[in-house]
Design a protein around this motif. Structure first.
Motif, short mmCIF file in Angstrom:
data_model
loop_
_atom_site.label_atom_id
_atom_site.label_comp_id
_atom_site.label_asym_id
_atom_site.label_seq_id
_atom_site.Cartn_x
_atom_site.Cartn_y
_atom_site.Cartn_z
N LEU A 1 0.83 -1.21 0.00
CA LEU A 1 0.00 0.00 0.00
C LEU A 1 0.87 1.26 0.00
N LEU A 2 1.96 1.23 0.77
CA LEU A 2 2.89 2.36 0.77
C LEU A 2 3.52 2.52 -0.61
N GLY A 3 3.81 1.39 -1.25
CA GLY A 3 4.41 1.43 -2.59
C GLY A 3 3.49 2.01 -3.64
N CYS A 4 2.19 2.01 -3.36
CA CYS A 4 1.22 2.58 -4.29
C CYS A 4 1.09 4.09 -4.14
N GLY A 5 1.73 4.64 -3.12
CA GLY A 5 1.63 6.08 -2.88
C GLY A 5 2.48 6.89 -3.83
N SER A 6 2.48 8.19 -3.60
CA SER A 6 3.23 9.10 -4.48
C SER A 6 4.36 9.81 -3.75
N TRP A 7 4.50 9.58 -2.43
CA TRP A 7 5.58 10.20 -1.67
C TRP A 7 6.77 9.26 -1.68
N LEU A 8 7.85 9.68 -2.31
CA LEU A 8 8.99 8.80 -2.55
C LEU A 8 9.53 8.14 -1.28
N PRO A 9 9.74 8.85 -0.18
CA PRO A 9 10.25 8.18 1.03
C PRO A 9 9.33 7.06 1.52
N ALA A 10 7.99 7.27 1.42
CA ALA A 10 7.06 6.23 1.85
C ALA A 10 7.10 5.03 0.92
N VAL A 11 7.27 5.29 -0.37
CA VAL A 11 7.37 4.19 -1.35
C VAL A 11 8.62 3.35 -1.07
N LEU A 12 9.74 4.02 -0.80
CA LEU A 12 10.97 3.30 -0.47
C LEU A 12 10.81 2.50 0.82
N ALA A 13 10.16 3.10 1.81
CA ALA A 13 9.92 2.39 3.08
C ALA A 13 9.05 1.16 2.85
N GLY A 14 8.06 1.30 1.96
CA GLY A 14 7.19 0.16 1.66
C GLY A 14 7.95 -0.99 1.02
N GLY A 15 8.83 -0.66 0.07
CA GLY A 15 9.64 -1.70 -0.56
C GLY A 15 10.56 -2.37 0.42
N LEU A 16 11.17 -1.57 1.29
CA LEU A 16 12.08 -2.13 2.30
C LEU A 16 11.33 -3.03 3.27
N LEU A 17 10.16 -2.57 3.73
CA LEU A 17 9.36 -3.36 4.69
C LEU A 17 8.92 -4.69 4.07
N ALA A 18 8.42 -4.64 2.84
CA ALA A 18 7.95 -5.86 2.18
C ALA A 18 9.10 -6.85 1.98
N GLY A 19 10.26 -6.36 1.54
CA GLY A 19 11.40 -7.25 1.32
C GLY A 19 11.89 -7.88 2.61
N MET A 20 11.95 -7.10 3.68
CA MET A 20 12.40 -7.62 4.97
C MET A 20 11.48 -8.73 5.47
N LEU A 21 10.17 -8.45 5.47
CA LEU A 21 9.22 -9.42 6.02
C LEU A 21 9.08 -10.65 5.13
N ASP A 22 9.25 -10.48 3.83
CA ASP A 22 9.22 -11.63 2.93
C ASP A 22 10.35 -12.60 3.26
N ASP A 23 11.56 -12.07 3.46
CA ASP A 23 12.70 -12.93 3.78
C ASP A 23 12.54 -13.58 5.15
N LEU A 24 12.00 -12.82 6.12
CA LEU A 24 11.77 -13.40 7.45
C LEU A 24 10.79 -14.57 7.36
N LEU A 25 9.67 -14.35 6.67
CA LEU A 25 8.66 -15.41 6.54
C LEU A 25 9.20 -16.59 5.76
N ASP A 26 10.02 -16.33 4.75
CA ASP A 26 10.55 -17.40 3.93
C ASP A 26 11.44 -18.34 4.75
N VAL A 27 12.28 -17.76 5.60
CA VAL A 27 13.14 -18.59 6.45
C VAL A 27 12.31 -19.40 7.45
N ARG A 28 11.35 -18.74 8.10
CA ARG A 28 10.52 -19.45 9.07
C ARG A 28 9.72 -20.57 8.39
N SER A 29 9.25 -20.32 7.16
CA SER A 29 8.50 -21.35 6.42
C SER A 29 9.40 -22.51 6.03
N ASP A 30 10.63 -22.19 5.60
CA ASP A 30 11.59 -23.22 5.22
C ASP A 30 11.89 -24.14 6.40
#
Length: 362
Positions: A292-321
């Motif tokens: 949702l942050l990545g869909c916004g138009s404020w660049l810092p929020a978009v970057l924060a959204g990408g960072l948050l999604a990438g971090m949590l994806d890797d965390l979940l991937d390890v726990r799932s593995d």
């Protein structure tokens, strides 16, 4: 005990060398520089995913029947062959062969690598250390991939033949540690008819999934969350410049986003005591927020959204593995991990076009 460390170090070395293949990190730009159209590049990507889809599970069955070490060796040989094919390709046919071989190299390593590490630890009663391995292995891949992305300019400067020559050399370098891997006793192939063994391995894996709905639910949740996070990071490559990010900053920003994902991997070391269901809910919700942050138009929020999604994806991937490997039987480990990878591919087929339409409308 020292043998376990040597075995894991060999796997780490293979992972790092594979992640550093910088021609593979900018293959689209390299093909475009050789005069291939975007339509042809799209076809090459389709060939890659089709080959990966068709051979993901069979490669896992082969690993369970013939041995995980042999599949790791085959993966390195296929990677070297793929680099050679891409370097020498003068037509679309040659490119498609190279892309199919690249997909097969990933297929043969997927499942076999995880099974080899888990069974190595299991035979010494150290299954609890698998999470440590998974975090380290994924971190090496992320860091190496980020470095390869950062070197995209160097690959373009060298040109396709020289760039793929470097990848070819790295693949051959990874063959040495692969040859030195040891097959754990519990996973050594049993005697008998090959066709019967493969049919039995597939049949038993399917039976396990039918009996264990928790396993396939885990695969589906991890695949869906991973597909959303992956597509978000892909789409940000086009969205960030449109929001005003200078073109010269795109590479460094993507590099930092890639490294930022490793924070999620390190966080996995401290969340092992949380119930998996709670972890999945929190990570999935965080990935949705990042999107949702990545869909916004404020660049810092978009970057924060990408960072948050990438971090949590890797965390979940390890726990799932870790959770999946704790559930599955040794004799079907590589097959079932490959099924999990196939689930991600299927999720991407559905989620990728939906997110593409969403971001195109912004």
């Amino acid at each position: 005990m020292p043998e376990i460390k040597r075995q894991l170090r060999r796997i780490y070395t293979i992972t790092l060398l594979g992640s550093l293949q910088f021609a593979g990190a900018c293959w689209v730009a390299l093909l475009a520089a050789r005069g291939f159209s975007l339509t042809q590049i799209g076809l090459a990507e389709t060939v890659f995913h089709l080959a990966s889809f068709l051979f993901e599970v069979p490669s896992g069955v082969i690993a369970d029947v013939f041995g995980r070490r042999r599949c790791m060796i085959a993966s390195q040989c296929l990677s070297a062959a793929a680099s050679a094919a891409m370097a020498l390709a003068g037509s679309m046919g040659g490119v498609c062969i190279g892309m199919a071989l690249t997909a097969l190299s990933y297929n043969f390593a997927s499942g076999a690598r995880e099974a080899l590490a888990y069974e190595t630890l299991k035979q010494q009663g150290r299954e609890a250390d698998y999470e440590h391995f998974a975090v380290n292995d994924a971190t090496l891949w992320r860091v190496g991939s980020a470095i390869a992305t950062l070197c995209a300019g160097a690959a373009l400067w060298l040109g396709p033949r020289a760039a793929y020559g470097v990848d070819f050399t790295l693949a051959l370098a990874g063959l040495w540690p692969a040859l030195r891997l040891r097959e754990p006793r519990a996973s050594q192939p049993a005697p008998g008819s090959v066709s019967r063994q493969m049919a039995a391995a597939l049949r038993e894996s399917l039976a396990f999934l039918v009996r264990s709905p928790r396993a396939w639910r885990l695969m589906l949740v991890n695949a869906a969350a991973g597909a959303v996070a992956t597509m978000l990071l892909y789409l940000l490559q086009a969205r960030l410049p449109a929001l005003g990010l200078p073109a010269g900053w795109l590479g460094p920003v993507l590099f930092l986003l890639g490294l930022g994902s490793t924070l999620g991997l390190q966080a996995a070391r401290f969340t092992g005591k949380l119930p998996y269901r709670l972890t999945a809910v929190l990570c999935s919700g965080g990935i949705l927020l990042g999107t949702l942050l990545g869909c916004g138009s404020w660049l810092p929020a978009v970057l924060a959204g990408g960072l948050l999604a990438g971090m949590l994806d890797d965390l979940l991937d390890v726990r799932s593995d870790v959770a999946l490997n704790d559930m599955v039987p040794s004799s079907q480990r590589a097959t079932l991990v490959s099924v999990s990878s196939l689930t991600f591919s299927l999720a991407m087929l559905g989620i990728a076009p939906l997110m593409g339409v969403l971001f195109n409308s912004l």
